[in-house]
Write a protein that holds these residues in place. Structure first.
Motif, mmCIF file in Angstrom:
data_model
loop_
_atom_site.group_PDB
_atom_site.id
_atom_site.type_symbol
_atom_site.label_atom_id
_atom_site.label_comp_id
_atom_site.label_asym_id
_atom_site.label_seq_id
_atom_site.Cartn_x
_atom_site.Cartn_y
_atom_site.Cartn_z
ATOM 1 N N ASP A 37 33.564 -4.421 -2.461
ATOM 2 C CA ASP A 37 33.114 -3.626 -3.688
ATOM 3 C C ASP A 37 31.772 -3.583 -3.805
ATOM 4 O O ASP A 37 31.326 -2.445 -4.183
ATOM 5 C CB ASP A 37 33.888 -4.161 -4.740
ATOM 6 C CG ASP A 37 35.194 -3.941 -5.057
ATOM 7 O OD1 ASP A 37 35.700 -2.958 -4.066
ATOM 8 O OD2 ASP A 37 36.029 -4.331 -5.664
ATOM 9 N N ALA A 38 30.983 -4.457 -3.461
ATOM 10 C CA ALA A 38 29.515 -4.576 -3.806
ATOM 11 C C ALA A 38 28.911 -3.716 -2.647
ATOM 12 O O ALA A 38 28.070 -2.693 -2.807
ATOM 13 C CB ALA A 38 28.975 -5.896 -3.501
ATOM 14 N N ALA A 44 27.636 4.132 -2.909
ATOM 15 C CA ALA A 44 27.755 5.130 -3.822
ATOM 16 C C ALA A 44 26.430 5.489 -4.771
ATOM 17 O O ALA A 44 26.506 6.092 -6.022
ATOM 18 C CB ALA A 44 28.703 4.690 -4.646
ATOM 19 N N GLU A 45 25.495 4.585 -4.554
ATOM 20 C CA GLU A 45 23.915 4.597 -5.342
ATOM 21 C C GLU A 45 24.208 4.204 -6.816
ATOM 22 O O GLU A 45 23.443 4.943 -7.631
ATOM 23 C CB GLU A 45 23.563 6.167 -5.189
ATOM 24 C CG GLU A 45 23.261 6.456 -3.668
ATOM 25 C CD GLU A 45 22.793 8.118 -3.651
ATOM 26 O OE1 GLU A 45 21.514 8.323 -3.885
ATOM 27 O OE2 GLU A 45 23.363 8.882 -3.569
ATOM 28 N N MET A 217 23.425 6.134 5.878
ATOM 29 C CA MET A 217 24.437 6.007 5.319
ATOM 30 C C MET A 217 24.900 6.388 4.094
ATOM 31 O O MET A 217 26.096 7.076 3.921
ATOM 32 C CB MET A 217 24.831 4.168 5.301
ATOM 33 C CG MET A 217 24.776 3.749 6.551
ATOM 34 S SD MET A 217 24.717 1.727 6.510
ATOM 35 C CE MET A 217 26.246 1.542 5.599
ATOM 36 N N ILE A 218 24.137 6.402 3.129
ATOM 37 C CA ILE A 218 24.157 6.988 1.656
ATOM 38 C C ILE A 218 24.301 8.433 1.992
ATOM 39 O O ILE A 218 25.060 9.128 1.527
ATOM 40 C CB ILE A 218 22.986 6.694 0.950
ATOM 41 C CG1 ILE A 218 23.031 5.244 0.316
ATOM 42 C CG2 ILE A 218 22.868 7.626 -0.486
ATOM 43 C CD1 ILE A 218 21.927 4.695 -0.178
ATOM 44 N N VAL A 263 32.218 6.568 -6.197
ATOM 45 C CA VAL A 263 32.779 5.202 -5.448
ATOM 46 C C VAL A 263 33.886 5.738 -4.653
ATOM 47 O O VAL A 263 33.866 4.935 -3.633
ATOM 48 C CB VAL A 263 33.189 4.266 -6.656
ATOM 49 C CG1 VAL A 263 33.553 3.144 -5.973
ATOM 50 C CG2 VAL A 263 31.924 3.702 -7.303
ATOM 51 N N ALA A 264 34.694 6.700 -4.801
ATOM 52 C CA ALA A 264 35.846 7.035 -4.066
ATOM 53 C C ALA A 264 35.362 7.751 -2.755
ATOM 54 O O ALA A 264 35.877 7.266 -1.567
ATOM 55 C CB ALA A 264 36.638 7.955 -4.794
ATOM 56 N N GLN A 265 34.345 8.411 -2.703
ATOM 57 C CA GLN A 265 33.550 8.758 -1.747
ATOM 58 C C GLN A 265 33.306 7.516 -0.780
ATOM 59 O O GLN A 265 33.352 7.600 0.555
ATOM 60 C CB GLN A 265 32.138 9.625 -1.984
ATOM 61 C CG GLN A 265 32.656 11.010 -2.356
ATOM 62 C CD GLN A 265 31.182 11.627 -2.548
ATOM 63 O OE1 GLN A 265 30.702 11.338 -3.490
ATOM 64 N NE2 GLN A 265 31.126 12.786 -1.913
#
Length: 326
Positions: A37-38, A44-45, A217-218, A263-265
C-alpha cells in the motif's frame, strides 16, 4: 529511462514495484500488504498516514522506502512545542546582505517523515496543508516550490494515547491513504529481534531504483486507463458516504474520489495491467476512504465503524461491466 527491450512499460513498473517491496521487507517484517500500500501510494503521488502503537516499525517503514528509492529524506519529530516555521522554514535577517534570507525547513525533501504528527498542535499540523495539497509553501507572501517527488509519510499513535491531538478533517483529507501497523506474528517478531541483534537498520539498504526511474514509473501510472463506467462506480461509492445521515456526519469529498481513482491506477499497474478493474477500486477503498469519514455520534456509540460503512457500500453499489475498453 525506458523499459528494457521486449518488456512493456507496465511490466517494467510491476518489476520495479516487486523489487521495492522486497527491499523494504528486508527490515520491515510481517506486513506485506502495508508495504505494498505504501509503494502504491507513492506511485499515485499521494501522502500516507500510518497509525499504530509505539514500536511497531512505523518509522522504520518510512525510512526503508526513502533509502530504497535513493531519495533525500528529512524527519520532523512532532511535539507540542513545534512551530509552523520549524516545518516550512523561516526568513532570517542576514547582516551581510542587509536583507532577509529564507532558510528552508525540513519539508523541502523528496520524502518527509512527519513522526508522531498527532502530538503537535493543530496549528502546526496545518503547516503541512499547502505543501501536501499543492507541492509548495508560502512564507511571508512568497511561494517556494517543492521538488518532485514529494511524499509525506506521517505516523501517529492511536487517538486514545496520552498527549495526542486529533487530526482535523482538512488535514486527514490531504492524506491519500491511511494504513495501520499492528503487532507482528511470533515468527516475524523473531526476525525483528534478529535484526536488532545484528544492528540491521534501514540506512543500510541499497537503493533498488532512483528518482529518475521513480518519475518514469509515475508517468506510466498516470496513463493507466480508467473507463467512464468505472469513474461512475467510484462516484457512486464516494457519493454513498454522503447519503447516510444516521451513520455518517461527514462523508468523503470529491478529493477522495480523485484519490480512489489514482490509487486504483497505481494498484492496477503494480498488478501488470494498463487498465483499472472494479477489484482495484474495492481493494484500495478502505485505505482511501475510512479516515475521511466522520461518524454520527449515535452510530459510533452503536459500534458502527468507518470500515463497516465502506464495506457495506462496496457490497451494495452495483459493479459495472466491460470496464477495460476505451
Amino acid at each position: 529511462m525506458v523499459a528494457p527491450a521486449g518488456t512493456t512499460d507496465v511490466a517494467w513498473v510491476q518489476d520495479r514495484v516487486r523489487d521495492l517491496v522486497a527491499n523494504v521487507e528486508r527490515v520491515v517484517h510481517g506486513c506485506t500488504p502495508v508495504v505494498r500500500d505504501a509503494v502504491v501510494c507513492l506511485l499515485a503521488e499521494g501522502h500516507l498516514l500510518i497509525e499504530g502503537v509505539p514500536g511497531v516499525a512505523k518509522t522504520t517503514l518510512a525510512k526503508a522506502i526513502a533509502h530504497s528509492i535513493g531519495a533525500r529524506m528529512n524527519r520532523i519529530q512532532f511535539t507540542p512545542d513545534l512551530l509552523p516555521s520549524d516545518v516550512v522554514g523561516v526568513n532570517i535577517f542576514d547582516d551581510a546582505s542587509r536583507g532577509f534570507v529564507f532558510h528552508r525547513g525540513p519539508v523541502f525533501a523528496n520524502v518527509v517523515l512527519a513522526d508522531e504528527i498527532n502530538r503537535a498542535s493543530p496549528k502546526t499540523q496545518s503547516a503541512l496543508l499547502e505543501a501536501m495539497g499543492e507541492r509548495q509553501v508560502t512564507v511571508d507572501g512568497r511561494t517556494y516550490g517543492l521538488d518532485a517527488p514529494h511524499f509525506v509519510i506521517a505516523t501517529q499513535n492511536p487517538a486514545d494515547h496520552q498527549g495526542t491531538y486529533a487530526l482535523p478533517e482538512a488535514q486527514l483529507d490531504r492524506f491519500m491513504m491511511q494504513v495501520r501497523l499492528g503487532y507482528p506474528a511470533p515468527e516475524q517478531e523473531v526476525r525483528v529481534i534478529g535484526d536488532a541483534i545484528g544492528r540491521r537498520l534501514p540506512a543500510q539498504l541499497e537503493p533498488v531504483t532512483g528518482i529518475e526511474d521513480l518519475m518514469r514509473m509515475i508517468e506510466v501510472t498516470r496513463a493507466v486507463h480508467v473507463s467512464e463506467a468505472l469513474r461512475g462506480y467510484i462516484v457512486a461509492i464516494v457519493g454513498g458516504t454522503r447519503t447516510r445521515p444516521d451513520t455518517v456526519r461527514l462523508g468523503a469529498s470529491p478529493r477522495a474520489g480523485n484519490a480512489l481513482a489514482m490509487v486504483a491506477q497505481a494498484r492496477a499497474v503494480s498488478e501488470g495491467r494498463e487498465y483499472v478493474l472494479p477489484d482495484d477500486v474495492k481493494a484500495v477503498a478502505p485505505a482511501v476512504l475510512c479516515h475521511r469519514l466522520v461518524l454520527a455520534p449515535v452510530a459510533a456509540i452503536q459500534g458502527v465503524t468507518a470500515g463497516s460503512v465502506v464495506a457495506d457500500l462496496l457490497a451494495s453499489v452495483p459493479v459495472p461491466h466491460a470496464v477495460a475498453g476505451r
